[in-house]
Structures are given as C-alpha cells and as structure tokens.
Motif scaffolding. Structure first.
Motif, PDB file in Angstrom:
ATOM      1  N   LYS A 157       0.825  -1.189   0.000  1.00 15.37           N
ATOM      2  CA  LYS A 157       0.000   0.000   0.000  1.00 15.37           C
ATOM      3  C   LYS A 157       0.872   1.258   0.000  1.00 15.37           C
ATOM      4  CE  LYS A 157      -4.244  -1.651   0.285  1.00 15.37           C
ATOM      5  NZ  LYS A 157      -5.192  -1.371  -0.835  1.00 15.37           N
ATOM      6  N   ILE A 158       0.372   2.314  -0.632  1.00 17.95           N
ATOM      7  CA  ILE A 158       1.081   3.593  -0.668  1.00 17.95           C
ATOM      8  C   ILE A 158       1.494   4.021   0.739  1.00 17.95           C
ATOM      9  CG2 ILE A 158       0.663   6.082  -0.948  1.00 17.95           C
ATOM     10  CD1 ILE A 158       1.295   5.108  -3.624  1.00 17.95           C
ATOM     11  N   GLU A 159       0.584   3.818   1.691  1.00 10.77           N
ATOM     12  CA  GLU A 159       0.857   4.243   3.072  1.00 10.77           C
ATOM     13  C   GLU A 159       2.042   3.489   3.681  1.00 10.77           C
ATOM     14  OE1 GLU A 159      -3.069   5.612   1.968  1.00 10.77           O
ATOM     15  OE2 GLU A 159      -2.135   3.630   1.796  1.00 10.77           O
ATOM     16  N   GLU A 160       2.415   2.362   3.070  1.00 12.77           N
ATOM     17  CA  GLU A 160       3.529   1.553   3.567  1.00 12.77           C
ATOM     18  C   GLU A 160       4.834   1.825   2.814  1.00 12.77           C
ATOM     19  OE1 GLU A 160       1.975  -2.337   2.947  1.00 12.77           O
ATOM     20  OE2 GLU A 160       0.444  -2.168   4.511  1.00 12.77           O
ATOM     21  N   PHE A 161       4.783   2.714   1.820  1.00 15.95           N
ATOM     22  CA  PHE A 161       5.979   2.988   1.021  1.00 15.95           C
ATOM     23  C   PHE A 161       7.107   3.579   1.869  1.00 15.95           C
ATOM     24  CE2 PHE A 161       4.641   3.359  -3.723  1.00 15.95           C
ATOM     25  CZ  PHE A 161       3.971   2.144  -3.630  1.00 15.95           C
ATOM     26  N   SER A 162       6.747   4.540   2.735  1.00 20.07           N
ATOM     27  CA  SER A 162       7.773   5.248   3.503  1.00 20.07           C
ATOM     28  C   SER A 162       7.176   5.733   4.824  1.00 20.07           C
ATOM     29  CB  SER A 162       8.311   6.434   2.695  1.00 20.07           C
ATOM     30  OG  SER A 162       9.304   7.129   3.417  1.00 20.07           O
ATOM     31  N   PRO A 163       6.782   4.812   5.702  1.00 19.43           N
ATOM     32  CA  PRO A 163       6.203   5.234   6.975  1.00 19.43           C
ATOM     33  C   PRO A 163       7.231   5.986   7.816  1.00 19.43           C
ATOM     34  CG  PRO A 163       6.645   2.876   6.992  1.00 19.43           C
ATOM     35  CD  PRO A 163       6.882   3.344   5.592  1.00 19.43           C
ATOM     36  N   ALA A 164       6.741   6.937   8.608  1.00 19.58           N
ATOM     37  CA  ALA A 164       7.638   7.708   9.465  1.00 19.58           C
ATOM     38  C   ALA A 164       8.399   6.771  10.399  1.00 19.58           C
ATOM     39  CB  ALA A 164       6.838   8.728  10.271  1.00 19.58           C
ATOM     40  N   GLY A 165       9.671   7.088  10.607  1.00 13.58           N
ATOM     41  CA  GLY A 165      10.462   6.244  11.492  1.00 13.58           C
ATOM     42  C   GLY A 165      11.866   6.029  10.970  1.00 13.58           C
ATOM     43  N   ALA A 166      12.499   4.987  11.492  1.00 15.01           N
ATOM     44  CA  ALA A 166      13.925   4.755  11.230  1.00 15.01           C
ATOM     45  C   ALA A 166      14.235   4.553   9.752  1.00 15.01           C
ATOM     46  CB  ALA A 166      14.412   3.558  12.038  1.00 15.01           C
ATOM     47  N   GLN A 167      13.369   3.798   9.030  1.00 11.02           N
ATOM     48  CA  GLN A 167      13.655   3.520   7.626  1.00 11.02           C
ATOM     49  C   GLN A 167      13.586   4.793   6.784  1.00 11.02           C
ATOM     50  OE1 GLN A 167      14.801   0.575   6.130  1.00 11.02           O
ATOM     51  NE2 GLN A 167      15.199   2.104   4.543  1.00 11.02           N
ATOM     52  N   ARG A 168      12.557   5.602   7.020  1.00 11.38           N
ATOM     53  CA  ARG A 168      12.454   6.860   6.275  1.00 11.38           C
ATOM     54  C   ARG A 168      13.660   7.747   6.583  1.00 11.38           C
ATOM     55  NH1 ARG A 168       7.509  11.002   7.043  1.00 11.38           N
ATOM     56  NH2 ARG A 168       6.301   9.252   6.189  1.00 11.38           N
ATOM     57  N   ASP A 169      14.031   7.843   7.834  1.00 16.53           N
ATOM     58  CA  ASP A 169      15.183   8.663   8.212  1.00 16.53           C
ATOM     59  C   ASP A 169      16.450   8.175   7.511  1.00 16.53           C
ATOM     60  OD1 ASP A 169      13.466  10.043   9.845  1.00 16.53           O
ATOM     61  OD2 ASP A 169      14.148   9.107  11.709  1.00 16.53           O
ATOM     62  N   ALA A 170      16.603   6.852   7.443  1.00 14.12           N
ATOM     63  CA  ALA A 170      17.778   6.276   6.775  1.00 14.12           C
ATOM     64  C   ALA A 170      17.754   6.574   5.279  1.00 14.12           C
ATOM     65  CB  ALA A 170      17.829   4.771   7.016  1.00 14.12           C
ATOM     66  N   ASP A 171      16.563   6.539   4.677  1.00 14.09           N
ATOM     67  CA  ASP A 171      16.437   6.834   3.248  1.00 14.09           C
ATOM     68  C   ASP A 171      16.865   8.265   2.937  1.00 14.09           C
ATOM     69  OD1 ASP A 171      15.507   4.280   2.742  1.00 14.09           O
ATOM     70  OD2 ASP A 171      13.382   4.848   2.702  1.00 14.09           O
ATOM     71  N   TRP A 172      16.463   9.212   3.780  1.00 13.69           N
ATOM     72  CA  TRP A 172      16.843  10.613   3.564  1.00 13.69           C
ATOM     73  C   TRP A 172      18.332  10.814   3.820  1.00 13.69           C
ATOM     74  CZ3 TRP A 172      14.157  14.478   1.277  1.00 13.69           C
ATOM     75  CH2 TRP A 172      12.809  14.220   1.000  1.00 13.69           C
ATOM     76  N   ALA A 173      18.855  10.126   4.820  1.00  8.61           N
ATOM     77  CA  ALA A 173      20.295  10.228   5.100  1.00  8.61           C
ATOM     78  C   ALA A 173      21.108   9.696   3.920  1.00  8.61           C
ATOM     79  CB  ALA A 173      20.633   9.462   6.369  1.00  8.61           C
ATOM     80  N   LYS A 174      20.600   8.641   3.289  1.00  5.01           N
ATOM     81  CA  LYS A 174      21.287   8.066   2.130  1.00  5.01           C
ATOM     82  C   LYS A 174      21.263   9.054   0.954  1.00  5.01           C
ATOM     83  CE  LYS A 174      21.489   3.866  -0.697  1.00  5.01           C
ATOM     84  NZ  LYS A 174      20.864   2.545  -0.979  1.00  5.01           N
ATOM     85  N   ALA A 175      20.132   9.747   0.779  1.00  2.00           N
ATOM     86  CA  ALA A 175      20.045  10.746  -0.293  1.00  2.00           C
ATOM     87  C   ALA A 175      21.012  11.900  -0.035  1.00  2.00           C
ATOM     88  CB  ALA A 175      18.613  11.268  -0.415  1.00  2.00           C
ATOM     89  N   LYS A 176      21.115  12.314   1.217  1.00  2.00           N
ATOM     90  CA  LYS A 176      22.042  13.398   1.557  1.00  2.00           C
ATOM     91  C   LYS A 176      23.471  12.995   1.228  1.00  2.00           C
ATOM     92  CE  LYS A 176      23.213  16.567   5.349  1.00  2.00           C
ATOM     93  NZ  LYS A 176      22.909  16.944   6.748  1.00  2.00           N
ATOM     94  N   GLU A 177      23.820  11.761   1.549  1.00  4.25           N
ATOM     95  CA  GLU A 177      25.148  11.248   1.233  1.00  4.25           C
ATOM     96  C   GLU A 177      25.340  11.139  -0.276  1.00  4.25           C
ATOM     97  OE1 GLU A 177      28.958  10.015   1.489  1.00  4.25           O
ATOM     98  OE2 GLU A 177      27.729  10.803   3.121  1.00  4.25           O
ATOM     99  N   GLY A 178      24.295  10.678  -0.982  1.00  7.81           N
ATOM    100  CA  GLY A 178      24.371  10.536  -2.433  1.00  7.81           C
ATOM    101  C   GLY A 178      24.592  11.858  -3.138  1.00  7.81           C
ATOM    102  N   LEU A 179      23.994  12.921  -2.605  1.00  8.39           N
ATOM    103  CA  LEU A 179      24.103  14.228  -3.248  1.00  8.39           C
ATOM    104  C   LEU A 179      25.445  14.910  -2.994  1.00  8.39           C
ATOM    105  CD1 LEU A 179      20.499  15.630  -2.757  1.00  8.39           C
ATOM    106  CD2 LEU A 179      21.637  15.198  -4.946  1.00  8.39           C
ATOM    107  N   VAL A 180      26.269  14.338  -2.130  1.00 11.44           N
ATOM    108  CA  VAL A 180      27.620  14.878  -1.940  1.00 11.44           C
ATOM    109  C   VAL A 180      28.354  14.915  -3.282  1.00 11.44           C
ATOM    110  CG1 VAL A 180      29.893  14.410  -0.939  1.00 11.44           C
ATOM    111  CG2 VAL A 180      27.841  14.246   0.494  1.00 11.44           C
ATOM    112  N   ALA A 181      28.209  13.851  -4.063  1.00 19.04           N
ATOM    113  CA  ALA A 181      28.886  13.798  -5.370  1.00 19.04           C
ATOM    114  C   ALA A 181      28.354  14.861  -6.314  1.00 19.04           C
ATOM    115  CB  ALA A 181      28.721  12.413  -5.990  1.00 19.04           C
ATOM    116  N   VAL A 182      27.020  15.033  -6.358  1.00 19.83           N
ATOM    117  CA  VAL A 182      26.420  16.024  -7.256  1.00 19.83           C
ATOM    118  C   VAL A 182      26.849  17.425  -6.833  1.00 19.83           C
ATOM    119  CG1 VAL A 182      24.271  16.855  -8.284  1.00 19.83           C
ATOM    120  CG2 VAL A 182      24.474  14.450  -7.608  1.00 19.83           C
TER     121      VAL A 182
END
Length: 250
Positions: A157-182
C-alpha cells in the motif's frame, strides 16, 4: 505570428498545479527556451486516449507488452509536430526554435544524460517517500490510477511505502550522502548559478525538475524541504531559487 505550443501536463490539488518531475523538465525547457506555450491539464487515466487522438507516440511498453503513453507531450501547431518524452521534446525545441536560448550547447547531450542518471541515482532512496506524497496531492481520478499502478509495482500500500520512522530517516540520510557527489560536480562550475556556470541550459531543466518535485510534493514550507534545501551549504535551496525565473506555470 506563431501560435503557442500546447504542453500537456499532470494537474494536482495544489495552487501551482504542476508537480511531476518528468513534466517539470519540459516546463523548464519551454521557459528557458523562451517560446510561447500554454498548458492543458490531463489526468492520468486520460493520457492514453489523448495521445492516440493527437498522434503522440508511446514512450515505453507495459508489462503485458502493450504501449505505454506518458506525459510530457507537446503539440506544436506551428509545425504540426507532436512529441513525447522530455529529452526528445528538448531536442525538438532546439532544432525548431534555434533563436531562443540553447538548451543543449554543442556536445553536451551525453553529459546531460549522465547528469540525470547521477542525480536520480543519488536521491533514489527517497523515491518511495516521494511517490507516496505525490499520490496524496492528486485529484481523485489520478489518485486512484496512481495508487493502483504504483502499489502493483511495489507490492504494498502507498501508506507503507515510507512510513515515518527509522527507515524513512535512513532513506533521507542516504540521499544526503548521495548528493555529496552532485554537489561536488556543481562546485566545479566556477561559482555560477546554474549547472554550466552562469549559462542556463537543459541541464537545469533536468536537475531543477527533480529538486522541484521534492519541494512541491512535500510543500515549500515543510520541514522536509527546509532541511533538504539546507544540505551541502544550502546548495539546493539556493539553486532552486536561482531557477525561479524559469519556473513559470503558463
């Protein structure tokens, strides 16, 4: 006098209407090029019928092998040409309207394709979140279509794609790290406002579109966007602000 190009885009419940990164690439391209255009808004379930009616080619194939029709599409009454796919539309605009701002300076097309792959790869971890928040801003017919197709792809379900919590936080942290190169790539542009220094090009349509999706889908005043905009010395908020003259919704 030439007639405005008809640009088909996906609407939303937001005041600005425009939200989709793929169609934002074309909106930026049209605004950068400086050609007259007008937007016609098309809900997801109506795209295929529209494309077939005006002769727009499919851009991919569905899992069952049938043609897949997507936006953006432009219909140019000055030439009779109908073009699908954001990159092909940008190429068409340069070829047909050479007196406007050049979207692809000579030899840059492969680099722009690589920029898009690099940028989307960098932020790929937040796509589930982005898809979810995009679903929530759609009009009812598009919301139903978007939900059904994306839930089928992801198997939840859409509501399960990115529920608030540790996984979402980790996903954003990974994007922040990924954008270091850009961020590093852009730091080589001589301190200019755009990807290629102080010359605005389709590279900005590409990068700007993906960042604009984050800004619009989460909300300009959201904590998520304000945090994202501040990353890497405020690189992304400043960059999107510099693109504001090319973000008109006509």
């Amino acid at each position: 006098m030439s007639s405005p190009i008809i640009f088909y885009d996906l609407p939303s419940t937001l005041s600005a209407n425009a939200w989709s990164p793929n169609t934002w690439k074309t909106r930026y391209a049209l605004n950068i090029k400086g050609v007259a255009y007008k937007t016609e808004w098309v809900e997801y379930p109506d795209i295929e019928a529209l494309a077939k009616k005006i002769g727009a080619p499919p851009t991919s194939i569905n899992a069952d092998g049938s043609p897949l029709y997507t936006l953006p599409i432009i219909n140019d009454p000055n030439t009779g040409k109908v073009v699908s796919d954001s990159f092909l539309i940008a190429e068409y605009l340069d070829a047909t309207y050479p007196s406007g701002t050049t979207l692809f300076p000579p030899g840059t097309k492969p680099l722009m394709a690589a920029l898009e792959a690099g940028a989307t790869g960098a932020i790929g971890s937040i796509f589930p979140h982005q898809l979810a928040v995009s679903c929530y801003i759609l009009n009812p017919s598009s919301e139903k279509y978007f939900r059904a197709t994306r839930e089928a792809t992801y198997g939840k379900k859409i509501e399960e794609f990115s529920p608030a919590g540790a996984q979402r936080d980790a996903d954003w942290a990974k994007a922040k790290e990924g954008l270091v190169a850009v961020d590093g790539w852009l730091s080589k542009n001589g301190g200019g406002k755009f990807v290629m220094g102080n010359t605005v090009t389709y590279a900005d349509g590409i990068l700007g579109a993906w960042l604009t999706w984050i800004k619009i889908a989460n909300g300009e005043n959201s904590a998520i966007w304000k945090d994202f905009a501040s990353w890497h010395g405020g690189r992304w908020g400043t960059y999107i602000a510099n693109l504001q003259p090319f973000a008109k919704v006509l």
